[in-house]
Every structure is written in C-alpha cells, then in structure tokens.
Design a protein around this motif. Structure first.
Motif, short mmCIF file in Angstrom:
data_model
loop_
_atom_site.label_atom_id
_atom_site.label_comp_id
_atom_site.label_asym_id
_atom_site.label_seq_id
_atom_site.Cartn_x
_atom_site.Cartn_y
_atom_site.Cartn_z
N LEU A 1 0.83 -1.21 0.00
CA LEU A 1 0.00 0.00 0.00
C LEU A 1 0.86 1.26 0.00
CD1 LEU A 1 -2.79 -1.03 2.53
CD2 LEU A 1 -3.15 -0.40 0.13
N LEU A 2 1.89 1.28 0.85
CA LEU A 2 2.75 2.45 0.94
C LEU A 2 3.56 2.67 -0.33
CD1 LEU A 2 4.26 2.59 4.54
CD2 LEU A 2 2.80 4.28 3.43
N MET A 3 4.14 1.62 -0.87
CA MET A 3 4.95 1.76 -2.07
C MET A 3 4.12 2.22 -3.26
SD MET A 3 8.02 1.27 -1.18
CE MET A 3 8.83 1.18 -2.79
N ARG A 4 2.93 1.67 -3.40
CA ARG A 4 2.05 2.10 -4.49
C ARG A 4 1.53 3.51 -4.26
NH1 ARG A 4 -1.00 -3.80 -4.76
NH2 ARG A 4 0.67 -4.87 -5.90
N THR A 5 1.34 3.87 -3.01
CA THR A 5 0.92 5.24 -2.69
C THR A 5 2.01 6.23 -3.09
OG1 THR A 5 -0.54 4.55 -0.88
CG2 THR A 5 0.34 6.79 -0.79
N PHE A 6 3.26 5.92 -2.76
CA PHE A 6 4.36 6.79 -3.15
C PHE A 6 4.50 6.86 -4.68
CE2 PHE A 6 6.30 6.09 1.20
CZ PHE A 6 6.21 7.42 1.57
N ALA A 7 4.30 5.72 -5.34
CA ALA A 7 4.41 5.70 -6.81
C ALA A 7 3.34 6.58 -7.45
CB ALA A 7 4.29 4.27 -7.32
N MET A 8 2.11 6.50 -6.95
CA MET A 8 1.03 7.34 -7.48
C MET A 8 1.30 8.81 -7.18
SD MET A 8 -2.30 5.03 -6.44
CE MET A 8 -3.47 6.18 -7.17
#
Length: 214
Positions: free
Chosen positions: A160-167
């Motif tokens: 969740l965090l990694m995809r949040t940062f990517a977005m």
C-alpha cells in the motif's frame, strides 16, 4: 562526558545548518543542485567544513531527501496512532494527512525526481546502501502500523505504501506547470495538468478503498 556531549551537539548543529541551507537554496533555484561553496556561504561555514560532513553535494541532497522521507514516515505513524472508528473513516483521515505532509515538504518530490538520475549515480555504493537500508527499516515499521490499524494481513502495508508513493510521484509530475501557449486550446484540459492536492486525494482514496475491499 560534558565536553563530548557539547562536541556532539556542535556537530549536529553544523550538519543541520548545512542541510537547512541546501534546502533553502534548492527550493529557491531552478532545479539544479547548488554548489558546495554556495551551501557553505549560506550556512556561514567554511567550504572545507562542509566537506568534513559530506563528501559531495549529491551526498548533501541525498541526506536531505532521506531526512524528509524519514520525517514524513514519523508523522504518518503519529497520525496512525490516533486513528479510530470505521476503516473507511481511518482511510480518509490517513490520506488527508498524507497529502498534507507531502505538500508541507516541497523539497521531497523535487529531490525524489532527480534521485536516480543525479543523486544516486554520484553516491558511493556504501553511502547509498546505508540510506536505502535506513529507509526500508522505517518504511517497514510504518507499514506494520498500517496493517495493525487497518486490520489487514502482513505484507499488505508495504505494498500500500509503495504504491501510494508511486502514485504520488506520477501525479506530482503530471501537475507541474507546462507551457500552455504551445498547446492547442482544445487540448489544454485540466486532465493534462491536474491540481496536485485534489487529484492526489481523490486518486488515493479510490485506490485505498478498492485495495482494502479486495
């Protein structure tokens, strides 16, 4: 012991002065990295003193980026510790706080954008690995808190965090000013240059709601 403590405090104060000066110069500039000499002048230290703490200007800005990321994660953990109620309410509060934290650190995404192409390529391998190791440890801790607060399975918090940062990176890049004069008026649509705060909040809410429902 007292002299050692004072010496340690002095070193920490000088290091902070260097990073603060670097941030101020970087944010006021055109996106290129200020020189070590300019940073020394702005921090009222000798150039040689700057090099006692950092080997290169890239190392200075890598440290600045790392500090910004770690401080952001600490703030997120503080937010997570206060979340109560339904999961949907927790998600909305968490995302609102995340967007606010990111916007309060304008240096974070600007430095992140040049991290791979400029900063990391000019870092010694040992330094780069230490920075990444510290970030991974902090990220994993925050992810564990997300899993506990949102009541989700182990491993989901990091995703969740990694995809949040990517977005966040992608939406920030899309929201940067472009030369509208070069575009046909028919193409100058809001979707081509979204408002960062609004688009990021909406996109993350949609993603988190969908991800946690699956």
């Amino acid at each position: 012991m007292a002299r050692y403590a004072i010496a340690t405090e002095d070193k920490q104060a000088r290091r902070k002065a260097i990073l603060d000066a670097a941030k101020t110069l970087f944010l006021a500039g055109d996106g290129t990295l200020p020189s070590a000499g300019d940073i020394a002048n702005a921090s009222q230290l000798a150039k040689g003193t700057v090099y006692l703490y950092f080997r290169t200007k890239e190392e200075i800005f890598s440290a600045l980026l790392a500090a910004s990321l770690l401080d952001s994660l600490k703030e997120l953990e503080s937010v997570l510790s206060e979340l109560k109620g339904r999961r949907a309410d927790k998600v909305a509060s968490f995302i609102a706080s995340f967007v606010s934290i990111i916007e309060s650190r304008p240096e974070l995404l600007r430095l992140d954008a040049i991290s791979y192409g400029v900063l990391e390529k000019n870092l010694e391998a040992e330094t780069m690995l230490e920075v990444k190791r510290e970030f991974i440890i902090a990220l994993s801790h925050t992810a564990s808190m997300i899993e506990s607060v949102m009541k989700i399975s182990a491993g989901r918090g990091v995703l969740l965090l990694m995809r949040t940062f990517a977005m966040t990176r992608g939406i920030w890049q899309a929201s940067q000013p472009c030369d509208i004069d070069l575009l046909d008026e028919a193409l100058a649509l809001p979707v081509l240059q979204p408002v960062f705060h609004t688009e990021l909040t909406e996109a993350l809410n949609e993603y988190w709601r969908g991800a946690l429902a699956s």
